[in-house]
Design an enzyme around this catalytic site. Structure first.
Site, PDB file in Angstrom:
ATOM      1  N   SER A  90       0.846  -1.193   0.000  1.00  0.00           N
ATOM      2  CA  SER A  90       0.000   0.000   0.000  1.00  0.00           C
ATOM      3  C   SER A  90       0.881   1.243   0.000  1.00  0.00           C
ATOM      4  O   SER A  90       2.083   1.169   0.231  1.00  0.00           O
ATOM      5  CB  SER A  90      -0.890   0.011   1.236  1.00  0.00           C
ATOM      6  OG  SER A  90      -0.120   0.398   2.355  1.00  0.00           O
ATOM      7  N   LYS A  91       0.249   2.389  -0.230  1.00  0.00           N
ATOM      8  CA  LYS A  91       1.056   3.616  -0.269  1.00  0.00           C
ATOM      9  C   LYS A  91       1.684   3.903   1.092  1.00  0.00           C
ATOM     10  O   LYS A  91       2.736   4.509   1.175  1.00  0.00           O
ATOM     11  CB  LYS A  91       0.229   4.798  -0.772  1.00  0.00           C
ATOM     12  CG  LYS A  91      -0.986   5.140   0.056  1.00  0.00           C
ATOM     13  CD  LYS A  91      -1.739   6.307  -0.584  1.00  0.00           C
ATOM     14  CE  LYS A  91      -2.946   6.690   0.254  1.00  0.00           C
ATOM     15  NZ  LYS A  91      -3.710   7.789  -0.353  1.00  0.00           N
ATOM     16  N   ARG A  92       1.042   3.429   2.141  1.00  0.00           N
ATOM     17  CA  ARG A  92       1.592   3.632   3.493  1.00  0.00           C
ATOM     18  C   ARG A  92       2.876   2.820   3.720  1.00  0.00           C
ATOM     19  O   ARG A  92       3.658   3.114   4.605  1.00  0.00           O
ATOM     20  CB  ARG A  92       0.584   3.236   4.564  1.00  0.00           C
ATOM     21  CG  ARG A  92      -0.711   3.960   4.476  1.00  0.00           C
ATOM     22  CD  ARG A  92      -0.728   5.212   5.337  1.00  0.00           C
ATOM     23  NE  ARG A  92      -1.810   6.062   4.919  1.00  0.00           N
ATOM     24  CZ  ARG A  92      -1.668   7.231   4.295  1.00  0.00           C
ATOM     25  NH1 ARG A  92      -0.475   7.723   4.042  1.00  0.00           N
ATOM     26  NH2 ARG A  92      -2.714   7.933   3.922  1.00  0.00           N
ATOM     27  N   ASP A  93       3.039   1.742   2.941  1.00  0.00           N
ATOM     28  CA  ASP A  93       4.228   0.903   3.128  1.00  0.00           C
ATOM     29  C   ASP A  93       5.509   1.637   2.764  1.00  0.00           C
ATOM     30  O   ASP A  93       6.591   1.267   3.203  1.00  0.00           O
ATOM     31  CB  ASP A  93       4.115  -0.385   2.303  1.00  0.00           C
ATOM     32  CG  ASP A  93       3.059  -1.306   2.871  1.00  0.00           C
ATOM     33  OD1 ASP A  93       2.848  -1.248   4.095  1.00  0.00           O
ATOM     34  OD2 ASP A  93       2.428  -2.046   2.101  1.00  0.00           O
TER      35      ASP A  93
END
Ligand code: GLU
Length: 500
Positions: free
Chosen positions: A258-261
């Site tokens: 995910s973009k949070r990763d």
């Protein structure tokens, strides 16, 4: 039939690296088949539209070198390629589908539908519930006409007939079967006159004569509805072939990347940096992290596609030759950042010095290093087998541009002593008077000096290295001295002595 594929992102923010992979696979397939690669912008969901996202997508495709043959920003005979510019087209097709008996008008207001959802936990608008709702299947035709004429808001819904199996022949997954009784009557045209993704996507794929749809796995369930739309319009004959790509998984643990990763693992998950409204919504890109686009392409190509054999480094031409949809895996592909780094290292190493220097130039300028092109080319040539990212040229290799900031003390402790200090001083003065300051002449002269003084290479060369670079990991010492030049070289040899 000539192959035509499209990459159809929605401009809802920065394009995730998975989107770039989707674009890449479409591109490779198109090039291999001598077909056409189209960029279509799917921006019908106005609520999710993010300004700047479309430009970002185009810039990202240009950076990785996946230039569309047709599309937004590239022109072509089947435009416009931005869905918000095609509103009238969808309108016509939505109403046609009602006339063909495969869609209907529904007047239920959002409030009414919300009430139903509150009352019934699993409420869906489908072949059962539609009989008790406010739509043209239930109301008499005159009432329907009247409500439309007086401007009552309505949506158009797909009429899904129950009781049949919808079989999708996916080129990656084989046969995938959906039961129509489990599908809802999707909205095709919204009350604001905008189409939903489903309608716009199918109408455009048809009008743009798309032969193969290659997209992310998350769209597989929608494909059942899409097949019904192709049938409803009578377009089965030209329905594209579907390929649903595997998910890209987190570097460690479970779940999709995910973009949070990016922040979590300290890795880029977007091609280019993106400046959002908040720090949490801003992301660093592969480009800004110091990747070469070729390395990113090679890395992404192998993220889900398994060519067989041991070859890992593929030029774009080789990828075009070797690519095949059949060799794309079904299961998730782990995002292995170490692998991305090792590709980048190899690509930097193999790149010519002039191109590397051009890429390093802005980084050197930002550091305030005033160096000529000729110098920069030599510097990157010396360092390129030792770096992973473009920044490393001016970060790790800063000593080619400015004096040494810190020394490898451990090595100095072991190797520096009174005797050595004396010969080092003598050597420094010798170096200061060398006529021809080039690597070969320096090497000859210094080796001769070592022989005269009965020194072993290990006595003096590591110290020279540390004097010039502060570290044992720097480039070859004589080459380094040559590009630094007499003045800087001598100054550094003296600085080391003074520091002891
Ligand atoms: N607009 C969709 C997306 O953002 C496209 C899906 C498709 O390729 O059909 O991914």
């Amino acid at each position: 039939m000539a192959v035509r594929v499209r990459f159809a992102p929605s401009p809802t923010g920065a394009l995730h690296i998975g989107g770039v992979r989707t674009a890449l696979y479409n591109y490779l397939f198109a090039r291999q088949q001598k077909g056409t690669f189209i960029l279509r912008i799917e921006d019908t969901d106005q609520g999710r539209y993010v300004p700047g996202a479309e430009d970002y997508i185009i810039e990202a495709l240009k950076w990785v070198g996946l230039l569309p043959d047709e599309g937004v920003g590239f022109g072509g005979p089947d435009g416009p390629y931005r869905q918000s510019d095609r509103k009238e087209i969808y309108h016509k097709y939505a109403h046609d589908l009602v006339a063909r008996g495969h869609a209907y008008y529904a007047f239920d207001t959002p409030v009414e539908l919300d009430e139903r959802r509150q009352a019934e936990e699993h409420f869906t608008y489908n072949y059962i519930s539609r009989n008790g709702l406010n739509n043209s299947l239930v109301l008499d035709p005159e009432a329907v006409q009247q409500r439309i004429a007086q401007g009552d808001p309505f949506v158009i819904r797909l009429k899904v007939e129950p009781g049949r199996s919808i079989v999708i022949h996916d080129l990656i997954r084989g046969e995938v079967v959906f039961e129509s009784s489990e599908l809802d009557d999707k909205v095709l045209l919204k009350a604001d006159g905008m189409p939903t993704y489903h309608l716009a996507n199918i109408v455009d794929d048809h009008l743009m004569r798309i032969t193969h749809v290659i997209r992310g796995e998350e769209w597989l369930p929608s494909t059942a509805h899409h097949v019904l739309l192709y049938e409803g319009f009578g377009w089965q004959e030209t329905m594209p072939k579907f390929s649903h790509l595997p998910l890209i998984m987190k570097p460690v643990g479970n779940g999709k990347l995910s973009k949070r990763d990016g922040a979590k693992f300290g890795i880029p998950v977007f091609p280019l940096s993106w400046k959002g409204d908040t720090p949490e919504e801003s992301f660093e890109g592969f480009r800004e992290a110091g990747f070469l686009p070729e390395a990113v392409v090679n890395f992404l190509a192998l993220l889900g596609w398994h060519p067989g054999g041991d070859q890992e480094i593929f030029t774009k031409e080789e990828l075009i030759q070797a690519f095949s949809i059949e060799h794309i895996g079904k299961s998730g592909a782990r995002f292995d950042f170490e692998k991305a780094k090792s590709f980048n290292q190899k690509y930097i190493h193999a790149k010519d010095n002039a191109s590397l220097a051009a890429m390093v130039r802005p980084l050197a300028d930002a550091k305030g290093y005033q160096v000529s092109d000729a110098f920069l080319e030599k510097a990157v040539g010396l360092m390129k087998e030792r770096v992973t990212f473009l920044q490393d040229f001016v970060e790790t290799g800063y000593y080619l541009f400015e004096p040494v900031k810190s020394n490898d003390e451990e090595t100095l402790q072991k190797r520096w002593n009174g005797d050595i200090a004396a010969v080092f001083a003598e050597l420094t003065e010798k170096v200061a008077t060398f006529d021809s300051f080039n690597a070969v002449a320096l090497e000859d002269a210094i080796k001769q000096f070592m022989q005269e003084k009965q020194l072993k290479p290990g006595d003096i060369l590591p110290l020279l290295r540390i004097a010039l670079a502060g570290t044992m990991k720097g480039p070859a010492v004589f080459e380094m001295a040559e590009i630094l030049g007499r003045e800087a070289t001598v100054a550094r040899l003296r600085a080391l002595q003074e520091s002891r």
